[in-house]
Design a protein around this motif. Structure first.
Motif, PDB file in Angstrom:
ATOM      1  N   ARG A  16      27.777  42.212  24.430  1.00  0.00           N
ATOM      2  CA  ARG A  16      26.337  42.305  24.691  1.00  0.00           C
ATOM      3  C   ARG A  16      25.755  40.979  25.163  1.00  0.00           C
ATOM      4  NH1 ARG A  16      26.227  45.170  19.943  1.00  0.00           N
ATOM      5  NH2 ARG A  16      25.185  43.466  18.887  1.00  0.00           N
ATOM      6  N   GLU A  19      24.059  40.411  30.209  1.00  0.00           N
ATOM      7  CA  GLU A  19      22.887  41.275  30.405  1.00  0.00           C
ATOM      8  C   GLU A  19      23.090  42.284  31.516  1.00  0.00           C
ATOM      9  OE1 GLU A  19      19.914  41.448  28.713  1.00  0.00           O
ATOM     10  OE2 GLU A  19      20.939  40.179  27.259  1.00  0.00           O
ATOM     11  N   GLU A  20      23.908  41.941  32.493  1.00  0.00           N
ATOM     12  CA  GLU A  20      24.018  42.773  33.693  1.00  0.00           C
ATOM     13  C   GLU A  20      25.431  42.771  34.242  1.00  0.00           C
ATOM     14  OE1 GLU A  20      19.855  42.373  36.118  1.00  0.00           O
ATOM     15  OE2 GLU A  20      21.696  41.925  37.204  1.00  0.00           O
ATOM     16  N   ALA A  22      27.153  43.920  37.899  1.00  0.00           N
ATOM     17  CA  ALA A  22      26.816  44.414  39.244  1.00  0.00           C
ATOM     18  C   ALA A  22      28.059  44.975  39.914  1.00  0.00           C
ATOM     19  CB  ALA A  22      26.240  43.284  40.080  1.00  0.00           C
ATOM     20  N   VAL A  27      23.751  48.571  39.367  1.00  0.00           N
ATOM     21  CA  VAL A  27      23.570  47.488  38.400  1.00  0.00           C
ATOM     22  C   VAL A  27      23.567  48.138  37.025  1.00  0.00           C
ATOM     23  CG1 VAL A  27      22.024  45.705  37.527  1.00  0.00           C
ATOM     24  CG2 VAL A  27      22.269  46.022  39.998  1.00  0.00           C
ATOM     25  N   ARG A  29      22.695  47.452  33.311  1.00  0.00           N
ATOM     26  CA  ARG A  29      21.926  46.442  32.579  1.00  0.00           C
ATOM     27  C   ARG A  29      21.590  46.952  31.196  1.00  0.00           C
ATOM     28  NH1 ARG A  29      17.028  48.281  32.085  1.00  0.00           N
ATOM     29  NH2 ARG A  29      15.982  49.459  33.740  1.00  0.00           N
ATOM     30  N   ARG A  30      21.230  46.015  30.341  1.00  0.00           N
ATOM     31  CA  ARG A  30      20.899  46.355  28.954  1.00  0.00           C
ATOM     32  C   ARG A  30      19.668  47.273  28.935  1.00  0.00           C
ATOM     33  NH1 ARG A  30      23.808  46.204  25.695  1.00  0.00           N
ATOM     34  NH2 ARG A  30      22.520  45.425  24.012  1.00  0.00           N
ATOM     35  N   PHE A  81      24.903  50.118  28.365  1.00  0.00           N
ATOM     36  CA  PHE A  81      24.149  49.749  29.563  1.00  0.00           C
ATOM     37  C   PHE A  81      23.490  50.994  30.139  1.00  0.00           C
ATOM     38  CE2 PHE A  81      27.632  46.644  29.443  1.00  0.00           C
ATOM     39  CZ  PHE A  81      26.957  45.448  29.640  1.00  0.00           C
ATOM     40  N   THR A  84      21.936  51.796  36.845  1.00  0.00           N
ATOM     41  CA  THR A  84      20.827  51.882  37.803  1.00  0.00           C
ATOM     42  C   THR A  84      21.358  51.719  39.225  1.00  0.00           C
ATOM     43  OG1 THR A  84      20.306  49.504  37.901  1.00  0.00           O
ATOM     44  CG2 THR A  84      19.345  50.751  36.079  1.00  0.00           C
TER      45      THR A  84
END
Ligand SMILES: CC(C)(COP(=O)(O)OP(=O)(O)OC[C@H]1O[C@@H](n2cnc3c(N)ncnc32)[C@H](O)[C@@H]1OP(=O)(O)O)[C@@H](O)C(=O)NCCC(=O)NCCS
Length: 200
Positions: A16, A19-20, A22, A27, A29-30, A81, A84
């Motif tokens: 964790r 954060e991201e 790609a 993407v 992401r948290r 995650f 997105t």
């Protein structure tokens, strides 16, 4: 279930720390509190929840709030995650890896909103998450499982390099019953081999 001497525990806290993640089109992401409505819109669908062991159905805003708080808690056993679209930021699903009740191996999990199925997003997200798990933790083996009728998920699992490990049983929240699943495992050694073959 699915235990192995070579399995080293996943460190969800270390995972964790990122954060991201790609990828070409996505993407990861948290999850944030502001994501709750978008998650609910995609998750409140029996065609999604029926295949997942723990997802409630119907799925409402409070479920999303609870999930976001749970996976962001310091003691969370899972690294999760939201998935997105890189181009728009739209949430199309979620994925995670962590310790689950009844499983010895850390389990990979994912779902994609139905309107976004068939675009390769689950596979692309799972590849990134698996890379992250083996890069950021000492984990030696990841497990994954799918309902026996879930051919699409089985295909995703196989496209990630997992190997079939047998038939298992799991409690399904949707069915309120114990149901059969196909169990799979991916070792760090196999992952390293796949990465080096891909590079070659
Ligand atoms: C399973 C799920 C994550 C797949 O998401 P997705 O983004 O459509 O997956 P991908 O596009 O990366 O890959 C799907 C693969 O399954 C194949 N597939 C889809 N439906 C299939 C079916 N009925 N039979 C066989 N293969 C099927 C696709 O052709 C594709 O394989 P290909 O790339 O070789 O053509 C999505 O359907 C979903 O969220 N389902 C509900 C929740 C769920 O099942 N989660 C997993 C729990 S184990």
């Amino acid at each position: 279930m699915g235990g192995s001497d070579e399995a080293e525990s996943i460190c969800a806290g270390a995972l964790r720390g990122v954060e991201e993640l790609a990828t070409k089109r996505l993407v990861l992401r948290r999850p944030m509190p502001a994501d709750a409505n978008a998650i609910t819109a995609q998750a409140n669908n029996a065609e999604v929840s029926r295949w997942l062991a723990r997802m409630p159905h119907p799925y409402n805003r409070a479920h999303a709030d609870t999930w976001i708080a749970t996976v962001n808690a310091p003691q969370a056993s899972e690294c999760a995650f939201v998935i997105t679209l890189a181009a728009t930021g739209e949430i199309v699903g979620a994925c995670g890896c962590g310790q689950m009740e009844d499983f010895d191996l850390p389990q990979l999990g994912y779902w994609i909103g139905q309107e976004h199925w068939g675009n390769g997003y689950a596979t692309e997200a799972a590849h990134a998450l698996i890379d992250h798990v083996f890069t950021a933790s000492p984990c030696a083996v990841i497990g994954a499982g799918c309902r026996v009728a879930n051919a699409a998920s089985r295909r995703v699992i196989e496209k990630c390099g997992f190997q079939y490990a047998g038939l298992d049983m799991i409690e399904s929240r949707f069915d309120g019953a114990v149901v059969p699943i196909f169990a799979f495992r991916l070792t760090r050694r196999t992952w390293q081999g796949l990465k080096s073959w891909a590079a070659a």
